[in-house]
Design a protein around this motif. Structure first.
Motif, short mmCIF file in Angstrom:
data_model
loop_
_atom_site.label_atom_id
_atom_site.label_comp_id
_atom_site.label_asym_id
_atom_site.label_seq_id
_atom_site.Cartn_x
_atom_site.Cartn_y
_atom_site.Cartn_z
N SER A 97 0.83 -1.21 0.00
CA SER A 97 0.00 0.00 0.00
C SER A 97 0.86 1.26 0.00
CB SER A 97 -0.98 0.01 1.18
OG SER A 97 -0.31 0.31 2.37
N MET A 98 2.08 1.15 0.51
CA MET A 98 2.99 2.30 0.44
C MET A 98 3.74 2.34 -0.88
SD MET A 98 4.46 2.56 4.34
CE MET A 98 5.70 3.80 3.99
N ARG A 99 3.46 1.32 -1.74
CA ARG A 99 4.04 1.26 -3.08
C ARG A 99 5.57 1.23 -3.04
NH1 ARG A 99 0.62 3.17 -6.94
NH2 ARG A 99 2.11 2.17 -8.33
N LEU A 160 5.97 -0.01 -9.17
CA LEU A 160 6.29 0.42 -7.80
C LEU A 160 5.55 -0.43 -6.76
CD1 LEU A 160 6.41 4.28 -8.39
CD2 LEU A 160 8.37 2.81 -7.93
N ALA A 197 10.41 6.84 -6.76
CA ALA A 197 9.49 7.90 -7.21
C ALA A 197 9.18 8.83 -6.05
CB ALA A 197 8.20 7.27 -7.73
N MET A 198 9.31 8.31 -4.84
CA MET A 198 9.08 9.13 -3.66
C MET A 198 9.89 8.52 -2.53
SD MET A 198 5.51 9.74 -1.62
CE MET A 198 4.67 10.63 -2.92
N PRO A 205 9.71 17.22 2.40
CA PRO A 205 9.03 16.34 3.36
C PRO A 205 7.69 15.80 2.87
CG PRO A 205 9.09 18.61 4.15
CD PRO A 205 9.83 18.59 2.86
N VAL A 206 7.46 14.54 3.14
CA VAL A 206 6.16 13.90 2.86
C VAL A 206 5.83 13.00 4.05
CG1 VAL A 206 6.27 13.83 0.33
CG2 VAL A 206 7.33 12.01 1.65
N THR A 207 4.55 12.70 4.19
CA THR A 207 4.14 11.70 5.17
C THR A 207 3.81 10.44 4.40
OG1 THR A 207 3.21 13.40 6.60
CG2 THR A 207 2.46 11.15 6.98
N MET A 208 4.57 9.36 4.63
CA MET A 208 4.31 8.11 3.93
C MET A 208 3.56 7.17 4.87
SD MET A 208 7.92 7.75 1.90
CE MET A 208 7.54 6.41 0.79
N GLY A 209 2.61 6.43 4.30
CA GLY A 209 1.84 5.49 5.09
C GLY A 209 0.95 6.16 6.13
N ALA A 220 -7.34 4.60 -1.98
CA ALA A 220 -5.96 4.16 -1.78
C ALA A 220 -5.82 2.68 -2.17
CB ALA A 220 -5.54 4.38 -0.33
N GLN A 223 -5.89 2.36 -5.90
CA GLN A 223 -4.61 2.75 -6.50
C GLN A 223 -3.63 1.58 -6.50
OE1 GLN A 223 -1.22 4.67 -4.52
NE2 GLN A 223 -1.88 6.55 -5.51
#
Ligand code: SF4
Ligand code: SF4
Lengths: 390, 97
Positions: A97-99, A160, A197-198, A205-209, A220, A223
């Motif tokens: 799910s986090m790819r 991914l 890709a990320m 900054p990103v929030t993953m998961g 989600a 996707q």
């Protein structure tokens, strides 16, 4: 040029991970996967592989560390089997799910209890819905080649996703086989450096998961599902590219035996080789029989499978896992639902064989074939070779 | 819960990652509540303890110096009412207001 060596299949798989220049190996040793990660830990210790080896205290942590390393942008490898895979269960969904592309070898083994270290597919059949690309290999060369290919599949930006390479425990993992090992230059040409890709990056900054509120969870999931469905042409493309470079061709679905045979065996994994020998023998005896083997199991290669089965009147599905309380074994459930409502649906016979390391010989296949042809095996499933009296 | 998706699946960031900082501010957490705090300004001494204790940080000072919650974020937990030294806050059913 690569070199041809005789080696244990597990060591060949470790060599593939080394050739892939993995950045992080996070693993716990579990039978029959142990030799793979032992070998990798040696590679890291003696400087043959410039990677972080994370000797975790359990498979739950192995997969968690793999997810963390993947999020940081590393090329990640791990391997497991049976109870270890079960212990990873909840994190397996998170990786997809986090790819996060990563490669995991599953040395397929029966799940306890009773405690068994021997081979069947009950471990991975309990994990068929994790959203990973899943491949099944039949021999040592294939295990090595598809491990390398798995990185190229998962890391493709159209995919991914994590990739599981299933290989039968002991029966395959502990065999010594001749294998062609590509050299580093060839491997590098096939598998370029991983470009995430990320990733977690303080500058961006990103929030993953994150939490998926009801307003976003379905989207989600879709996707992830669409990425998995969309991976099929990429798997094909990567395997074609592999064939062009290395001369070893792997199809998503493979056929052996007679063309347009009336009866087909369906197998996954190493049992396919025994089945192939049995099918050759049956054809010599004048039987109209063939074999279909699934190499890509998730996403299910629907068109390719239907094409391979065209004209068949009976498919004998060999499952290597028991799904108690279900109508059929897990593979046969897929096959029956695939044919549901189709005019060309063949008779589908389901045999559960080879549980917990029980030998399945060419004789067994001949007998299965004879009993299926005699109409003795229709209906639900048959647990092959079970002794009601001794 | 709103019946509208936050975003179409094709527009979701990879792996549903959050790429815009502070976007949680858009999440309406206030619609969980059945009770809401009601301040009796006669009793209130403007001490701001309710604002300090509110786990949602959704109580802020108005122009007259009184402390009131923002119903968009207030989840109705009643901590403010419990902590108010003057018993100036009562939890009332939303629909009764
Ligand atoms: S009820 Fe809870 S959330 Fe609402 S204002 Fe009071 S302390 Fe904050
Ligand atoms: S805690 Fe009570 S007295 Fe203090 S500001 Fe809040 S409502 Fe007024």
């Amino acid at each position: 040029m690569g070199k041809r060596i005789g080696t244990e299949v597990s060591l060949g798989v470790a060599e593939a991970a080394r050739l892939a220049n993995v950045d992080v190996v996070s693993a716990y040793p579990i039978t029959p996967q142990t030799h793979i990660v032992e070998e990798l830990s040696e590679y890291v210790a003696n400087g043959h592989l410039d990677a972080e080896f994370i000797p975790v205290e359990s498979e739950h942590s192995a997969m968690s560390a793999a997810v963390g390393a993947g999020a940081a942008g590393a090329r990640v490898y791990t391997a497991t089997a049976a109870q270890g895979l079960a212990l990873m269960h909840e994190i397996l969904f998170i990786a997809s799910s986090m790819r996060l592309p990563m490669v995991m070898t599953v040395a397929n083994r029966a799940l306890s209890g009773p405690i068994s270290i021997w081979n069947d597919h009950s471990d991975i059949m309990a994990e068929k819905d994790i959203g990973w690309v899943q491949l099944f290999v039949e021999n040592g060369q294939e295990a090595l080649d598809l491990t390398l290919a798995a990185f190229a599949i998962g890391e493709d930006h159209r995919v991914l996703l994590p990739v599981a390479v299933n290989m039968d425990g002991f029966i395959l993992s502990h065999m010594i086989e001749p294998m062609v090992v590509p050299d580093q230059e060839e491997a590098d040409a096939f598998l370029p450096a991983y470009e995430p890709a990320m990733r977690l990056d303080p500058k961006n900054p990103v929030t993953m998961g994150p939490v998926g509120m009801p307003e976003v969870y379905t989207e989600a999931k879709v996707q992830c599902e669409q990425a998995l469905l969309g991976s099929k042409p990429v798997v094909k493309e990567v395997l074609d590219r592999f064939a062009d470079q290395f001369g070893r061709r792997y199809e998503l679905v493979e056929k052996n035996g007679k063309e347009n045979a009336k009866a087909l065996f369906l197998t996954m994994g190493a049992l396919g080789e025994t089945c192939m020998t049995a099918v050759d023998g049956l054809i010599k005896d004048g039987e109209d029989v063939g074999q279909v083997r699934l190499r890509l199991w998730r996403p299910f290669p629907e068109e390719e499978f239907l094409e391979a089965c065209r004209g068949a009147e009976r498919i004998i599905v060999i499952d290597r896992a028991l799904s108690p309380g279900c109508i059929n074994g897990p593979l046969a459930v897929d096959i029956k639902s695939l044919f549901y409502g189709r005019d060309d649906a063949p008779e589908i016979v389901n045999v559960i064989a080879g549980l917990g390391g029980r030998d399945v010989t060419t004789e067994d296949f001949r007998e299965i074939y004879a009993r299926a042809s005699g109409g003795e095996l229709d209906g639900g499933y048959t647990v092959w070779g079970v002794k009601s009296y001794a | 819960m709103s019946d509208k998706a936050l975003t179409a699946w094709r527009d979701l960031a990879l792996g549903a990652a959050i790429t815009r900082p502070g976007s949680a501010a858009d999440l309406k957490t206030g619609d969980w509540k059945t009770l809401r705090p009601k301040v009796d300004e006669e009793k209130c001494i403007k001490c701001a303890l309710c604002g300090v204790y509110c786990p949602e940080f959704c109580i802020s000072e108005n122009e007259e110096g009184y402390w009131h919650s923002d119903p968009f974020y207030c989840k109705g937990c009643g901590i403010c009412a419990n902590e108010c030294p003057k018993d100036a806050i009562t939890m009332v059913l939303e629909e009764d207001d």
